[in-house]
Scaffold this active site. Structure first.
Site, PDB file in Angstrom:
ATOM      1  N   ASP A 173      -3.114  10.138   4.456  1.00  0.00           N
ATOM      2  CA  ASP A 173      -2.147  10.615   5.450  1.00  0.00           C
ATOM      3  C   ASP A 173      -2.449  12.077   5.768  1.00  0.00           C
ATOM      4  OD1 ASP A 173      -0.468   8.188   5.139  1.00  0.00           O
ATOM      5  OD2 ASP A 173      -0.037   9.024   3.159  1.00  0.00           O
ATOM      6  N   ARG A 195      -4.175   6.654   7.706  1.00  0.00           N
ATOM      7  CA  ARG A 195      -2.834   6.088   7.643  1.00  0.00           C
ATOM      8  C   ARG A 195      -1.899   6.932   8.520  1.00  0.00           C
ATOM      9  NH1 ARG A 195      -0.209   1.219   6.898  1.00  0.00           N
ATOM     10  NH2 ARG A 195       1.656   1.473   5.674  1.00  0.00           N
ATOM     11  N   ARG A 255       5.066   2.792  15.361  1.00  0.00           N
ATOM     12  CA  ARG A 255       5.657   3.808  14.488  1.00  0.00           C
ATOM     13  C   ARG A 255       5.593   5.202  15.105  1.00  0.00           C
ATOM     14  NH1 ARG A 255       3.915   2.430   8.241  1.00  0.00           N
ATOM     15  NH2 ARG A 255       4.995   0.436   8.142  1.00  0.00           N
ATOM     16  N   LYS A 258       8.932   5.575  13.332  1.00  0.00           N
ATOM     17  CA  LYS A 258       9.726   4.588  12.595  1.00  0.00           C
ATOM     18  C   LYS A 258      10.747   5.380  11.777  1.00  0.00           C
ATOM     19  CE  LYS A 258       9.401   0.851   9.211  1.00  0.00           C
ATOM     20  NZ  LYS A 258       8.526  -0.181   8.618  1.00  0.00           N
TER      21      LYS A 258
END
Ligand SMILES: *[C@@H]1O[C@H](CO)[C@@H](O)[C@H](O)[C@H]1NC(C)=O
Length: 373
Positions: A173, A195, A255, A258
Site C-alpha cells: 500500500d 494494493r 473503492r 470505500k
C-alpha cells in the site's frame, strides 16, 4: 551599491531558508496537526537515512530533494500466486499472502509471481514528523509509508509515492494509517501501487485530513484489467473522522472510496475523472456528507446494492444542512446515485469544525498532487 547587493543576497537567502517547511495549514478534522513544527530541517541522502529519520523519536521536518528508490533493497521473491481477475496481461495477479489465494480464490488459476520484497510493508512514520518534498523532486519509489500503533501529529506534503509492485495485489500500500491521530496528507501524488493508495485500517484513526492529493489510477495492471486501478481509498473504522477535500481521482475503477465501520467522512470539492467501475462503496457504519464534488465520466458513482451507511448528498444546494452544520450544503455535479437525505449523516458532524465547501469544479485536475503547492 556593492554592500546593498550583498544585503539583498543575504535577505534572499534568509527568505529561502524560512520557506523550508510545511506550506499552509490543515483544514478539517486534522486542523490542529503541526507535524515536526519548527524543528531544523533534515535532508536525508540515502534510503537508510530516510527510514531512520521517519522512525526515530525526535520531532522532525524531513525534506526530500531526490528519489528514494527502495526497489531491490530487500531482494525479490518468486512464488506461486493466483489470477482471480483473468489471465490477460492487463490483469493484476495476487500474491498468496497469508494463504489468501488458497482461502479466498480456490478456483483461480495459479500463476508464478515475482515481487519486490521492500514494497510489502511501508516505512514506519512515528509521531511529530513533517515529511515534505522540495518542488517536484521528493519521490519515494517502491515502498509506502505507515502511521500506526499510536502515531500522532504527522504532516506529509508535496511528495510522490510510486511503483509499489503494481502488478501484484498484496504487493504493498502507498499510505497506511491504523491506530493514529492528527494526520494531514496534502498535495501527495500516488501512482502505480499494488494494493491501496490509501488505507485506514480497522483501529481508530481519529482525526485525519486528506487534501489536494492526486490519486493516479493509471496502470498497466489492474484488477479490472482495463488500465484503471481498483484499490484506491479504503476508510475503515473504528472511530475515524476524515476530511477528504480537493483531491483528484483519475482512472480508478473501485473503492474510490470505500467507507465503513464508524467512519465519518466529509468529502468535498473533489474531482473524479474516468472511472470505469464504481467510485463510492458505503458499508455499515459509514457516515458520509458529500458536497461540492464533480464527477466526470464515472460509470457508477455509488454502488447501490452494497449501500448500508448514512449519506447526505445532493445535486442541488440544500438548506437542510443549515441547522446541522451552520450553512447550506453545496451541490454535487453528475452525482448519479450518490443522492442521500440522511440527517443521521449530518448529525454525525454536529459540533465539528468542518472544511469549507466551494462550488464543484474540475480544478483538482491541475491543483492537486505533488508540485502544485
Ligand atoms: C510530540 O510532541 C509533543 C509536543 O512537543 C509532545 O508532548 C509529545 O510527547 C510528542 N509525542 C511523542 C510520541 O514523542
Amino acid at each position: 551599491m556593492k554592500y546593498a547587493a550583498v544585503l539583498t543576497a543575504v535577505a534572499a537567502l534568509a527568505t529561502k531558508a524560512a520557506a523550508v517547511g510545511v506550506q499552509g495549514t490543515p483544514e478539517g478534522f486534522a486542523s490542529s496537526a503541526t507535524g515536526g513544527g519548527d524543528a531544523t530541517p533534515v535532508y536525508p541522502t540515502t534510503t537508510d537515512e530516510l527510514v531512520s529519520y521517519l522512525g526515530d523519536d525526535e520531532a522532525r521536518v524531513i525534506v526530500l530533494t531526490k528519489t528514494f528508490d527502495f526497489t531491490g533493497t530487500e531482494g525479490t521473491t518468486t512464488a506461486t500466486g493466483c489470477a482471480p481477475w483473468g489471465t490477460s496481461s492487463a490483469c493484476q495477479v495476487a500474491i498468496n499472502q497469508d494463504d489468501w489465494c488458497t482461502n479466498y480464490e480456490p478456483d483461480a488459476p495459479s500463476t508464478s509471481v515475482t515481487y519486490d520484497n521492500a514494497g510489502l510493508l511501508g516505512i514506519t512514520v512515528t509521531s511529530n514528523k513533517s515529511l515534505i518534498g522540495e518542488g517536484s523532486t521528493g519521490i519515494i519509489k517502491g515502498r509506502g509509508i505507515r502511521m500506526v500503533s499510536g502515531a500522532e501529529n504527522i504532516i506529509v506534503q508535496n511528495i510522490a509515492i510510486t511503483d509499489i509492485n503494481p502488478k501484484y495485489v498484496w504487493g504493498g500500500d502507498a499510505i497506511t494509517l491504523d491506530e493514529a491521530d492528527l494526520v494531514w496528507i496534502d498535495h501527495v501524488t500516488t501512482a502505480r501501487i499494488g494494493r491501496q493508495h490509501y488505507v485506514l485500517g480497522t483501529e481508530a484513526d481519529n482525526r485525519v485530513s486528506l487534501t489536494n492529493n492526486y490519486i493516479d489510477g493509471e496502470s498497466d495492471y489492474s484488477a479490472t484489467c482495463d488500465g484503471h486501478h481498483y484499490w484506491n481509498v479504503y476508510l475503515d473504522g473504528s472511530s475515524d473522522k476524515v476530511t477528504f477535500k480537493g483531491n483528484y481521482l483519475y482512472k480508478t475503477s473501485g473503492r474510490a472510496p470505500k467507507v465503513q465501520d464508524n467512519t465519518y467522512l466529509h468529502i468535498v470539492n473533489n474531482y473524479w475523472d474516468d472511472n470505469s467501475g464504481h467510485a463510492f462503496e458505503i458499508g455499515e457504519g459509514g457516515y458520509v456528507l458529500a458536497e461540492g464534488n464533480y464527477f466526470s465520466d464515472v460509470d457508477t458513482v455509488l454502488e447501490t446494492d452494497t449501500f448500508e451507511g448514512a449519506l447526505f448528498s445532493s445535486s442541488s444546494s440544500s438548506s437542510t444542512c443549515e441547522s446541522y452544520i451552520g450553512r447550506a450544503c453545496v451541490a454535487n455535479v453528475n452525482e448519479g446515485d450518490l443522492s442521500g437525505t440522511s440527517t443521521t449523516a449530518l448529525e454525525a458532524f454536529n459540533g465539528d469544525t468542518l472544511a469549507t465547501a466551494s462550488t464543484a469544479s474540475t480544478d483538482p485536475a491541475t491543483s492537486a498532487g505533488q508540485g502544485n503547492l
